[in-house]
Design a protein around this motif. Structure first.
Motif: not given
Length: 170
Positions: A16-22, A93-95
């Protein structure tokens, strides 16, 4: 500082956080709950700091290539340096990878020409747009950090969750 659990198990929360940061870094702002916005802010700030610290590490070299006529020509190529390459891989790797979309009135040939050399548009946006703006902001104002802002927008109808808008400010 302890991480908020957001009512999810670890894998779901990280996805969820990866999607939202992207989405935040691609579009510049995001509407979500206040708790999620604060977690997204933590991750986005770290990504932007990583990009800023390594964005100007490039290596220029001259390569010899053959053109269509078989002649050998010298071409100057700009590659990522070791710091920038490591930062790019860490950020990737984070996005999630977002692909460029074609504009409504844009011809397909023009879209292909515009996106031909770009493999990872979000990463390019971070290094080519955000990092220079952070450099400019730091040199003018002396501000380190604070690349995002969270504004409370009220309560969501239905479950009364506190909502917020997070945006990139540079």
């Amino acid at each position: 500082m302890e991480q908020r659990k957001l009512g999810l198990n670890t894998t779901q929360r990280m996805a969820l956080l990866k999607n939202q940061v992207t989405e935040l870094l691609w579009y510049g702002k995001l509407d979500t709950t206040w708790a999620r916005a604060k977690e997204v802010q933590r991750i986005a700030e770290k990504i932007l700091t990583t990009a800023f610290r390594a964005w100007d590490d490039t290596v220029k070299k001259v390569e010899e290539r053959k053109n269509a006529k078989g002649q050998t020509i010298k071409v100057e190529v700009v590659n990522d340096g070791p710091k920038r390459l490591a930062a790019r891989r860490s950020i990737m790797s984070k996005l999630n990878d977002i692909q460029e979309k074609r504009a409504v009135d844009e011809p397909y040939d023009a879209f292909l020409a515009r996106t031909e050399a770009i493999k990872h548009p979000l990463i390019e946006k971070i290094f080519n747009e955000y990092a220079p703006r952070i450099q400019k902001r730091e040199s003018n104002k002396g501000a380190k950090g604070g690349y995002t802002r969270v504004l409370k927008t009220g309560f969501r109808r239905g479950d009364a969750a506190e909502t917020a808008m997070i945006e990139v400010i540079l």
